[in-house]
Design a protein around this motif. Structure first.
Motif, PDB file in Angstrom:
ATOM      1  N   THR A  51      53.239  11.353  18.561  1.00  0.00           N
ATOM      2  CA  THR A  51      51.832  11.442  18.169  1.00  0.00           C
ATOM      3  C   THR A  51      50.955  11.384  19.411  1.00  0.00           C
ATOM      4  O   THR A  51      51.411  11.038  20.503  1.00  0.00           O
ATOM      5  CB  THR A  51      51.429  10.298  17.215  1.00  0.00           C
ATOM      6  N   SER A  52      49.683  11.703  19.215  1.00  0.00           N
ATOM      7  CA  SER A  52      48.699  11.641  20.292  1.00  0.00           C
ATOM      8  C   SER A  52      47.504  10.812  19.835  1.00  0.00           C
ATOM      9  O   SER A  52      47.274  10.651  18.632  1.00  0.00           O
ATOM     10  CB  SER A  52      48.222  13.058  20.658  1.00  0.00           C
ATOM     11  N   PRO A  53      46.719  10.271  20.784  1.00  0.00           N
ATOM     12  CA  PRO A  53      45.525   9.508  20.393  1.00  0.00           C
ATOM     13  C   PRO A  53      44.627  10.336  19.475  1.00  0.00           C
ATOM     14  O   PRO A  53      44.402  11.523  19.700  1.00  0.00           O
ATOM     15  CB  PRO A  53      44.843   9.231  21.735  1.00  0.00           C
ATOM     16  N   GLY A  54      44.137   9.695  18.428  1.00  0.00           N
ATOM     17  CA  GLY A  54      43.297  10.372  17.445  1.00  0.00           C
ATOM     18  C   GLY A  54      44.057  10.965  16.281  1.00  0.00           C
ATOM     19  O   GLY A  54      43.457  11.330  15.262  1.00  0.00           O
ATOM     20  N   ASP A  55      45.385  11.080  16.392  1.00  0.00           N
ATOM     21  CA  ASP A  55      46.188  11.622  15.297  1.00  0.00           C
ATOM     22  C   ASP A  55      46.127  10.716  14.068  1.00  0.00           C
ATOM     23  O   ASP A  55      45.942   9.500  14.181  1.00  0.00           O
ATOM     24  CB  ASP A  55      47.653  11.765  15.715  1.00  0.00           C
ATOM     25  N   VAL A  56      46.322  11.340  12.904  1.00  0.00           N
ATOM     26  CA  VAL A  56      46.453  10.595  11.656  1.00  0.00           C
ATOM     27  C   VAL A  56      47.940  10.365  11.402  1.00  0.00           C
ATOM     28  O   VAL A  56      48.711  11.323  11.304  1.00  0.00           O
ATOM     29  CB  VAL A  56      45.819  11.349  10.476  1.00  0.00           C
ATOM     30  N   VAL A  57      48.336   9.098  11.300  1.00  0.00           N
ATOM     31  CA  VAL A  57      49.740   8.727  11.120  1.00  0.00           C
ATOM     32  C   VAL A  57      49.907   8.098   9.737  1.00  0.00           C
ATOM     33  O   VAL A  57      49.197   7.145   9.389  1.00  0.00           O
ATOM     34  CB  VAL A  57      50.207   7.742  12.208  1.00  0.00           C
ATOM     35  N   LEU A  58      50.852   8.614   8.973  1.00  0.00           N
ATOM     36  CA  LEU A  58      51.139   8.110   7.639  1.00  0.00           C
ATOM     37  C   LEU A  58      52.426   7.286   7.647  1.00  0.00           C
ATOM     38  O   LEU A  58      53.461   7.751   8.121  1.00  0.00           O
ATOM     39  CB  LEU A  58      51.285   9.280   6.653  1.00  0.00           C
ATOM     40  N   ASP A  59      52.339   6.067   7.127  1.00  0.00           N
ATOM     41  CA  ASP A  59      53.520   5.233   6.886  1.00  0.00           C
ATOM     42  C   ASP A  59      53.497   4.888   5.401  1.00  0.00           C
ATOM     43  O   ASP A  59      52.735   4.030   4.970  1.00  0.00           O
ATOM     44  CB  ASP A  59      53.482   3.973   7.741  1.00  0.00           C
TER      45      ASP A  59
END
Length: 374
Positions: A51-59
């Motif tokens: 991922t990169s800064p600002g990305d939306v990460v789903l857990d």
């Protein structure tokens, strides 16, 4: 790939095996115990690679909130979901922590004062299996404080209470018992030889000490990076936008007893909790249903080219049943969602210190499945 995952897997970096002591991690990671949780180092490196800064990460199986917390601290935006109420309390607690120790202590003082005004419980309404862990006065204080936190939706202080609920150490609230899985240790510490361990335990100073430990190290949380945290199963997941990455550790058949092992903490959250109840993944059909729901209802939100990173046990040998969850899950996902491509497989040996059971039950090796949506 089925049957060949271990042979094609690359070995995890040796630093994944090292202790986390002395590394720059927030103490919020240790806010409360949770079986089988991911090391912050592994979560941080997976987020850093995919991922990169600002990305939306789903857990969508957030557990104790390790991935969501690291995600926010690395400047990613996070979405976290789980069906276990204790998991959601922990995840929200870490992401909603007050900005400073001073603010946390002020919040605690307010909750303690309000809880003391609440009505006392009739002891007969409390299940015997719960009562046997506590001095009656300690149990009254803990229950009224929990009710105050629940009413005010204060997940942070509620998690702090749950974290000190049971242990044999003086800083905890119960009679002598284990820390991770609740069972009394009254044979090792008989009441007639250790009367001090069965005396009333004052709630306030123990919570103050807990807050001091929680804020010992680590920066404040940028709440603007927390998009949503909720108690939602993957089959009911609904989002209004795409996510850049899915990084999660899904439950798999017969591996851990999250409900049973957290039953005392979960009873404080939900008074209908019983002494023992089955897991949603006790049977293969139930486990497969979760994987199927993930394929049909989570992967559709992953943007094209985005990574899906799954941390799954390689082999589980438990209750006289041997399973291979990583291979089974991968085969099912790639069949039901053909747009997934296997990019990498990482093999991580789980040292004894990270196992939830000293016998090495469940799994001794995890595979990190790095998939990409074409």
């Amino acid at each position: 790939m089925l049957g060949r995952l271990s042979s094609v897997a690359q070995r995890a970096p040796r630093r994944w095996q090292a202790s986390s002591q002395g590394i720059d991690y927030s103490c919020l990671h240790q806010l409360a115990p949770y079986i089988g949780k991911l090391k912050p180092l592994i979560a941080r490196e997976l987020l850093g690679q995919f991922t990169s800064p600002g990305d939306v990460v789903l857990d969508c199986f957030s557990g104790s909130g390790t991935i969501p917390l690291e995600s926010v601290m690395l400047g990613r935006r996070t979405l976290a979901f789980d069906t276990n109420p204790y998991a959601i309390t922990l995840t929200r607690a870490k992401l909603e922590a007050p900005p400073s120790l001073e603010a946390a202590n002020e919040q605690l003082a307010q909750r303690l004062l309000a809880s003391q005004r609440r009505s006392r419980y009739d002891q007969r309404t409390i299940p015997l299996w719960v009562r046997k862990f506590f001095h009656p006065k300690t149990l009254q204080s803990a229950l009224r404080f929990a009710d105050e936190c629940i009413e005010k939706d204060d997940q942070f202080l509620l998690a702090c209470l749950l974290s000190i609920l049971h242990h044999q150490r003086p800083g905890f609230l119960s009679y002598p018992s284990s820390h991770l899985v609740p069972y009394l240790r009254d044979r090792k510490f008989p009441k007639e030889e250790f009367p001090e361990m069965y005396a009333e335990r004052d709630l306030a100073p123990r919570l103050v000490a807990k807050l001091a430990r929680a804020y010992k190290h680590g920066g404040s949380i940028n709440r603007s990076k927390v998009l949503r945290v909720a108690r939602i199963g993957v089959a009911d997941l609904k989002l209004d936008y795409e996510v850049d990455a899915i990084i999660t550790s899904p439950p798999y058949m017969n591996a851990l007893d999250y409900v049973r092992d957290n039953r005392l903490r979960m009873w404080f959250l939900d008074r209908s909790t019983v002494d023992y109840s089955p897991e949603p993944t006790d049977r293969q059909m139930q486990s497969d249903a979760i994987t199927s729901a993930f394929a049909s209802n989570a992967l559709k939100y992953l943007r094209k080219g985005g990574h899906c990173v799954l941390v799954v046990g390689e082999t589980v040998l438990r209750k006289r049943i041997k399973t291979h969850p990583a291979e089974r899950m991968l085969a099912q996902l790639t069949t039901e969602y053909p747009g997934l491509r296997v990019e990498r497989v990482i093999r991580d040996e789980i040292p004894d210190i990270r196992r939830s059971r000293k016998t090495g039950a469940a799994t001794k090796r995890e595979l990190v499945l790095v998939l990409r949506k074409e």
